[in-house]
Write a protein that holds these residues in place. Structure first.
Motif, PDB file in Angstrom:
ATOM      1  N   PHE A 196      15.267  12.108  -9.093  1.00  0.00           N
ATOM      2  CA  PHE A 196      15.268  11.216 -10.248  1.00  0.00           C
ATOM      3  C   PHE A 196      14.018  11.430 -11.101  1.00  0.00           C
ATOM      4  O   PHE A 196      14.099  11.553 -12.328  1.00  0.00           O
ATOM      5  N   ALA A 197      12.852  11.505 -10.470  1.00  0.00           N
ATOM      6  CA  ALA A 197      11.599  11.715 -11.199  1.00  0.00           C
ATOM      7  C   ALA A 197      11.632  13.043 -11.952  1.00  0.00           C
ATOM      8  O   ALA A 197      11.203  13.126 -13.108  1.00  0.00           O
ATOM      9  N   TYR A 198      12.140  14.085 -11.301  1.00  0.00           N
ATOM     10  CA  TYR A 198      12.243  15.391 -11.957  1.00  0.00           C
ATOM     11  C   TYR A 198      13.171  15.315 -13.162  1.00  0.00           C
ATOM     12  O   TYR A 198      12.850  15.807 -14.244  1.00  0.00           O
ATOM     13  N   ASP A 199      14.342  14.700 -13.009  1.00  0.00           N
ATOM     14  CA  ASP A 199      15.305  14.614 -14.110  1.00  0.00           C
ATOM     15  C   ASP A 199      14.725  13.874 -15.314  1.00  0.00           C
ATOM     16  O   ASP A 199      14.876  14.312 -16.457  1.00  0.00           O
ATOM     17  N   VAL A 200      14.069  12.757 -15.067  1.00  0.00           N
ATOM     18  CA  VAL A 200      13.473  11.980 -16.165  1.00  0.00           C
ATOM     19  C   VAL A 200      12.394  12.786 -16.867  1.00  0.00           C
ATOM     20  O   VAL A 200      12.363  12.893 -18.098  1.00  0.00           O
TER      21      VAL A 200
ATOM     22  N   LEU B 135       6.501   5.504 -16.651  1.00  0.00           N
ATOM     23  CA  LEU B 135       6.981   4.159 -16.985  1.00  0.00           C
ATOM     24  C   LEU B 135       8.496   4.063 -16.845  1.00  0.00           C
ATOM     25  O   LEU B 135       9.024   3.085 -16.315  1.00  0.00           O
ATOM     26  N   GLU B 136       9.210   5.090 -17.299  1.00  0.00           N
ATOM     27  CA  GLU B 136      10.667   5.084 -17.176  1.00  0.00           C
ATOM     28  C   GLU B 136      11.087   5.215 -15.712  1.00  0.00           C
ATOM     29  O   GLU B 136      12.036   4.566 -15.269  1.00  0.00           O
ATOM     30  N   ILE B 137      10.378   6.040 -14.958  1.00  0.00           N
ATOM     31  CA  ILE B 137      10.692   6.194 -13.533  1.00  0.00           C
ATOM     32  C   ILE B 137      10.535   4.862 -12.817  1.00  0.00           C
ATOM     33  O   ILE B 137      11.408   4.451 -12.050  1.00  0.00           O
ATOM     34  N   LEU B 138       9.441   4.159 -13.086  1.00  0.00           N
ATOM     35  CA  LEU B 138       9.229   2.854 -12.442  1.00  0.00           C
ATOM     36  C   LEU B 138      10.286   1.843 -12.863  1.00  0.00           C
ATOM     37  O   LEU B 138      10.761   1.057 -12.043  1.00  0.00           O
ATOM     38  N   ALA B 139      10.646   1.863 -14.133  1.00  0.00           N
ATOM     39  CA  ALA B 139      11.631   0.901 -14.632  1.00  0.00           C
ATOM     40  C   ALA B 139      13.003   1.121 -13.995  1.00  0.00           C
ATOM     41  O   ALA B 139      13.751   0.171 -13.786  1.00  0.00           O
ATOM     42  N   ARG B 140      13.329   2.375 -13.684  1.00  0.00           N
ATOM     43  CA  ARG B 140      14.663   2.685 -13.171  1.00  0.00           C
ATOM     44  C   ARG B 140      14.680   3.089 -11.708  1.00  0.00           C
ATOM     45  O   ARG B 140      15.728   3.450 -11.187  1.00  0.00           O
TER      46      ARG B 140
ATOM     47  N   ALA C 249       1.668   9.479  -5.773  1.00  0.00           N
ATOM     48  CA  ALA C 249       2.173  10.822  -5.482  1.00  0.00           C
ATOM     49  C   ALA C 249       3.130  11.292  -6.567  1.00  0.00           C
ATOM     50  O   ALA C 249       3.055  12.441  -7.020  1.00  0.00           O
ATOM     51  N   VAL C 250       4.020  10.426  -7.014  1.00  0.00           N
ATOM     52  CA  VAL C 250       4.955  10.784  -8.080  1.00  0.00           C
ATOM     53  C   VAL C 250       4.194  11.039  -9.375  1.00  0.00           C
ATOM     54  O   VAL C 250       4.458  12.013 -10.088  1.00  0.00           O
TER      55      VAL C 250
ATOM     56  N   GLU D 140       0.830  -1.202   0.000  1.00  0.00           N
ATOM     57  CA  GLU D 140       0.000   0.000   0.000  1.00  0.00           C
ATOM     58  C   GLU D 140       0.868   1.257   0.000  1.00  0.00           C
ATOM     59  O   GLU D 140       0.558   2.235  -0.681  1.00  0.00           O
ATOM     60  N   THR D 141       1.977   1.248   0.735  1.00  0.00           N
ATOM     61  CA  THR D 141       2.884   2.393   0.772  1.00  0.00           C
ATOM     62  C   THR D 141       3.498   2.634  -0.598  1.00  0.00           C
ATOM     63  O   THR D 141       3.590   3.775  -1.050  1.00  0.00           O
ATOM     64  N   ALA D 142       3.910   1.582  -1.282  1.00  0.00           N
ATOM     65  CA  ALA D 142       4.476   1.725  -2.627  1.00  0.00           C
ATOM     66  C   ALA D 142       3.443   2.291  -3.584  1.00  0.00           C
ATOM     67  O   ALA D 142       3.752   3.145  -4.416  1.00  0.00           O
TER      68      ALA D 142
END
Length: 131
Positions: A57-61, A42-47, A10-11, A2-4
């Motif tokens: 990381f999310a901002y950079d992607v 999708l890229e954020i989750l993959a990496r 949120a992201v 649930e936390t994930a």
């Protein structure tokens, strides 16, 4: 689990806000911005397992994918386009995405003081001059 799920939601919200703020509406809808946001998520989750600071990381992607979009698309008038890059990013993250100064500093990899100063300078630049 649930936390994930809450973290992913949120992201996703922040990524969608950022893409919509930077890309805007095309043909009256956010379809293009949402497509870029989906690819970013999708890229954020993959990496994500490789990332040590998820917000940065999310901002950079997301920034990279939005910048790629802008290189290939016709630009629409944007009042923030006259600002230097860092100030424009601060304004987008603070005013349009709704991040705090602390979270904006984390995303941009700078100090909170630099965020506040950049926001002040951007607002001064955008403020109309008295007649």
């Amino acid at each position: 689990m649930e936390t994930a799920s809450k973290l992913i939601d949120a992201v996703r919200v922040l990524v969608v806000r950022y893409c919509r703020a930077r890309i805007g509406r095309r043909a009256g809808t956010y379809e293009t911005a949402d497509a870029v946001a989906k690819n970013s998520c999708l890229e954020i989750l993959a990496r994500a397992a490789e990332a040590t600071v998820l917000l940065r990381f999310a901002y950079d992607v997301t920034r990279r994918l939005v910048d790629d979009f802008h290189r290939t698309a016709a630009e629409l008038p944007n009042p923030l386009s006259g600002l230097p890059g860092q100030q424009r990013e601060i304004m987008v993250l603070r005013s349009l995405v709704g991040l705090s100064a602390d979270d904006t500093a984390l995303a941009l990899g700078c100090s909170v003081q630099a965020v506040r100063l950049g926001q002040h300078r951007a607002l001064t630049t955008l403020r109309p001059t008295p007649a």
